[in-house]
Write an enzyme that holds these catalytic residues in place. Structure first.
Site, PDB file in Angstrom:
ATOM      1  N   SER A 145      -0.537  51.587  58.295  1.00 60.38           N
ATOM      2  CA  SER A 145       0.901  51.354  58.505  1.00 60.38           C
ATOM      3  C   SER A 145       1.311  52.081  59.772  1.00 60.38           C
ATOM      4  O   SER A 145       0.736  53.115  60.114  1.00 60.38           O
ATOM      5  CB  SER A 145       1.720  51.905  57.337  1.00 60.38           C
ATOM      6  OG  SER A 145       3.102  51.874  57.646  1.00 60.38           O
ATOM      7  N   TYR A 158       3.313  58.864  51.404  1.00 59.96           N
ATOM      8  CA  TYR A 158       2.643  57.561  51.574  1.00 59.96           C
ATOM      9  C   TYR A 158       2.161  57.439  53.017  1.00 59.96           C
ATOM     10  O   TYR A 158       1.014  57.056  53.286  1.00 59.96           O
ATOM     11  CB  TYR A 158       3.635  56.449  51.213  1.00 59.96           C
ATOM     12  CG  TYR A 158       3.354  55.074  51.758  1.00 59.96           C
ATOM     13  CD1 TYR A 158       2.535  54.179  51.066  1.00 59.96           C
ATOM     14  CD2 TYR A 158       3.941  54.637  52.950  1.00 59.96           C
ATOM     15  CE1 TYR A 158       2.295  52.901  51.561  1.00 59.96           C
ATOM     16  CE2 TYR A 158       3.716  53.374  53.447  1.00 59.96           C
ATOM     17  CZ  TYR A 158       2.883  52.500  52.751  1.00 59.96           C
ATOM     18  OH  TYR A 158       2.658  51.241  53.242  1.00 59.96           O
TER      19      TYR A 158
HETATM   20  N1  LIG Z   1       5.179  45.200  53.796  1.00 56.08           N
HETATM   21  C1  LIG Z   1       5.275  46.096  54.750  1.00 56.08           C
HETATM   22  O1  LIG Z   1       6.319  46.233  55.419  1.00 56.08           O
HETATM   23  C2  LIG Z   1       4.086  46.961  55.084  1.00 56.08           C
HETATM   24  C3  LIG Z   1       4.165  47.774  56.229  1.00 56.08           C
HETATM   25  C4  LIG Z   1       3.086  48.578  56.558  1.00 56.08           C
HETATM   26  C5  LIG Z   1       1.955  48.574  55.776  1.00 56.08           C
HETATM   27  N2  LIG Z   1       1.906  47.791  54.640  1.00 56.08           N
HETATM   28  C6  LIG Z   1       0.681  47.823  53.858  1.00 56.08           C
HETATM   29  O2  LIG Z   1       0.211  46.504  53.635  1.00 56.08           O
HETATM   30  C7  LIG Z   1      -0.534  46.462  52.422  1.00 56.08           C
HETATM   31  C8  LIG Z   1      -0.036  45.317  51.564  1.00 56.08           C
HETATM   32  O3  LIG Z   1       1.341  45.504  51.294  1.00 56.08           O
HETATM   33  P1  LIG Z   1       2.300  44.298  50.888  1.00 56.08           P
HETATM   34  O4  LIG Z   1       3.595  44.564  51.572  1.00 56.08           O
HETATM   35  O5  LIG Z   1       1.629  43.011  51.055  1.00 56.08           O
HETATM   36  O6  LIG Z   1       2.502  44.618  49.325  1.00 56.08           O
HETATM   37  P2  LIG Z   1       2.855  43.637  48.115  1.00 56.08           P
HETATM   38  O7  LIG Z   1       3.566  42.419  48.591  1.00 56.08           O
HETATM   39  O8  LIG Z   1       3.514  44.505  47.097  1.00 56.08           O
HETATM   40  O9  LIG Z   1       1.403  43.184  47.591  1.00 56.08           O
HETATM   41  C9  LIG Z   1       0.544  44.161  47.094  1.00 56.08           C
HETATM   42  C10 LIG Z   1      -0.749  43.528  46.628  1.00 56.08           C
HETATM   43  O10 LIG Z   1      -1.632  44.576  46.242  1.00 56.08           O
HETATM   44  C11 LIG Z   1      -1.926  44.473  44.841  1.00 56.08           C
HETATM   45  N3  LIG Z   1      -2.028  45.842  44.343  1.00 56.08           N
HETATM   46  C12 LIG Z   1      -1.078  46.775  44.238  1.00 56.08           C
HETATM   47  N4  LIG Z   1      -1.597  47.926  43.768  1.00 56.08           N
HETATM   48  C13 LIG Z   1      -2.930  47.681  43.579  1.00 56.08           C
HETATM   49  C14 LIG Z   1      -4.015  48.466  43.109  1.00 56.08           C
HETATM   50  N5  LIG Z   1      -3.858  49.737  42.702  1.00 56.08           N
HETATM   51  N6  LIG Z   1      -5.237  47.901  43.050  1.00 56.08           N
HETATM   52  C15 LIG Z   1      -5.430  46.609  43.419  1.00 56.08           C
HETATM   53  N7  LIG Z   1      -4.438  45.825  43.869  1.00 56.08           N
HETATM   54  C16 LIG Z   1      -3.198  46.372  43.946  1.00 56.08           C
HETATM   55  C17 LIG Z   1      -0.816  43.618  44.253  1.00 56.08           C
HETATM   56  O11 LIG Z   1      -1.200  42.902  43.090  1.00 56.08           O
HETATM   57  P3  LIG Z   1      -1.135  43.594  41.609  1.00 56.08           P
HETATM   58  O12 LIG Z   1       0.252  44.108  41.454  1.00 56.08           O
HETATM   59  O13 LIG Z   1      -1.486  42.484  40.666  1.00 56.08           O
HETATM   60  O14 LIG Z   1      -2.176  44.659  41.609  1.00 56.08           O
HETATM   61  C18 LIG Z   1      -0.594  42.643  45.402  1.00 56.08           C
HETATM   62  O15 LIG Z   1      -1.606  41.672  45.427  1.00 56.08           O
HETATM   63  C19 LIG Z   1      -0.402  47.852  51.806  1.00 56.08           C
HETATM   64  O16 LIG Z   1      -1.518  48.617  52.176  1.00 56.08           O
HETATM   65  C20 LIG Z   1       0.836  48.411  52.472  1.00 56.08           C
HETATM   66  O17 LIG Z   1       0.833  49.821  52.480  1.00 56.08           O
HETATM   67  C21 LIG Z   1       2.946  46.998  54.284  1.00 56.08           C
END
Ligand SMILES: NC(=O)c1ccc[n+]([C@@H]2O[C@H](COP(=O)([O-])OP(=O)(O)OC[C@H]3O[C@@H](n4cnc5c(N)ncnc54)[C@H](OP(=O)(O)O)[C@@H]3O)[C@@H](O)[C@H]2O)c1
Length: 256
Positions: A145, A158
Site C-alpha cells: 500500500s 496496518y
Molecule cells: N482498496 C484500497 O484502497 C487499497 C489500497 C492499498 C492497498 N490495498 C490492499 O489491497 C489488497 C486487497 O484489498 P481490497 O481493497 O481488494 O479488499 P477487499 O475488497 O476487502 O477484498 C479482500 C479479499 O481478501 C479476502 N480476504 C480477506 N481476509 C483474508 C484472509 N485472512 N485470508 C484470505 N483471504 C482474505 C476477501 O475474501 P474473504 O472475506 O472471503 O476472505 C476478499 O477476497 C489488500 O492487501 C489491501 O491491503 C487496498
C-alpha cells in the site's frame, strides 16, 4: 500468444476487489487461475464471474486463510494436483482490524495484522517456492500500500505491516533470485469494499486533490500486476510500483 499463456497464478484474496481484478487481467492474458479466500460463497461467485469473462483458462477456488501457513501449503498442494505448476503468486489478502493510535493498539489485533499481512506473505511464498518455483522459476507480486510509505492518523499499524511488505519484497528478491522475481504494488485509494469507508462519502473531495483527478480501480491494479508477472518486467525485481493517481506527487502542505 498471450503474455501469461498456459501459466498458473495463485491469488490470495481473489474473491473480490483488487484480487478479483488481478484474476480477471491474468485470465484475459492466458493464465489459469487459483483464487483463495476465507468464504466459499464469495469464491464460488467470483469463479463464475471469471469463467464468464475474457480468457479460456480454468479457474480453481480454494478456501484458505492467508494467515494460516498450513492452509497456504494445502492451497498450493491443491494447485499442483489440479494444474501441476505455480508460475505466479500474488500475495494480496490483508486485514485491518484496528484504527487508531499505535499506543492504544492491543496485542491480539496487532498479532492478527502481522499474521495475515506480514507472515502470510512469507508462508505463501515459501509454499510456492518449494512446490514449483525453486526449480522452475516464477514471479511473486505483493500487494502492499502507499500507506507503507507515509504517516496516517488512523491506520498506522496496518501501514507498518505494508512497509514491512515493501522491505520483505526487496529481501525476497535478493534471496530468491535469479529463479524468482519479487515485486510489489503500492496502491493508493482503490474503490473496493475494504476502502469503502475512505472513499464513499467523500470521493469528490479526494479526487479534487489528486493530479489524475480520479480514484483507482481494480483494473488499474490488474494491469500493473500483469506487467510485474510477465516478461515485460523481466529485468525488474525487488521494486514497488506506486499506483496512486499522483497522491504522493503532491507538494508538502507546510501551511495546512
Ligand atoms: N482498496 C484500497 O484502497 C487499497 C489500497 C492499498 C492497498 N490495498 C490492499 O489491497 C489488497 C486487497 O484489498 P481490497 O481493497 O481488494 O479488499 P477487499 O475488497 O476487502 O477484498 C479482500 C479479499 O481478501 C479476502 N480476504 C480477506 N481476509 C483474508 C484472509 N485472512 N485470508 C484470505 N483471504 C482474505 C476477501 O475474501 P474473504 O472475506 O472471503 O476472505 C476478499 O477476497 C489488500 O492487501 C489491501 O491491503 C487496498
Amino acid at each position: 500468444m498471450k503474455v501469461l499463456d498456459g501459466q498458473v497464478a495463485v491469488i490470495t484474496g481473489g474473491s473480490r476487489g483488487i484480487g478479483l481484478g488481478i484474476a480477471k487481467a491474468f485470465r484475459a492474458a492466458g493464465a489459469h487461475i487459483v483464487i483463495a479466500a476465507r468464504k466459499a460463497d464469495g469464491l464460488r461467485d467470483a469463479r463464475a464471474e471469471l469463467l464468464r469473462g475474457e480468457g479460456t483458462g480454468d479457474v480453481l477456488d480454494v478456501v484458505a486463510n492467508a494467515g494460516e501457513p498450513e492452509q497456504a501449503e494445502r492451497c498450493v498442494a491443491d494447485t499442483m494436483v489440479h494444474f501441476g505448476r505455480v508460475d505466479v503468486l500474488v500475495n494480496n489478502a490483508a486485514t485491518n482490524p484496528y484504527m487508531g493510535d499505535l499506543l492504544e493498539l492491543d496485542l491480539p489485533r496487532a498479532e492478527k495484522t502481522v499474521r495475515v499481512n506480514q507472515y502470510g506473505m512469507i508462508a505463501w511464498s515459501r509454499a510456492a517456492w518449494h512446490a514449483w518455483m525453486s526449480e522452475h522459476g516464477g514471479t511473486i507480486v505483493n500487494i502492499a500500500s502507499v500507506g507503507g510509505l507515509i504517516v496516517d492518523p488512523q491506520i498506522g499499524y496496518y501501514n507498518a505491516t505494508k512497509a514491512a511488505m515493501l522491505l520483505m519484497t526487496r529481501q525476497l528478491a535478493y534471496e530468491l533470485g535469479p529463479k524468482v522475481r519479487v515485486n510489489a504494488i503500492a496502491p493508493g485509494v482503490i474503490k473496493t469494499e475494504l476502502a469503502r469507508a475512505v472513499w464513499e462519502a467523500r470521493e469528490p473531495v479526494l479526487t479534487a486533490k489528486l493530479p489524475l483527478r480520479r480514484l483507482g480501480t481494480t483494473e488499474d491494479v490488474g494491469n500493473a500486476a500483469l506487467f510485474l508477472a510477465s516478461e515485460a518486467s523481466s529485468w525488474m525485481t525487488g521494486q514497488a510500483l506506486v499506483l496512486d493517481g499522483g497522491a504522493t506527487a503532491l507538494p508538502i502542505a507546510v501551511d495546512a
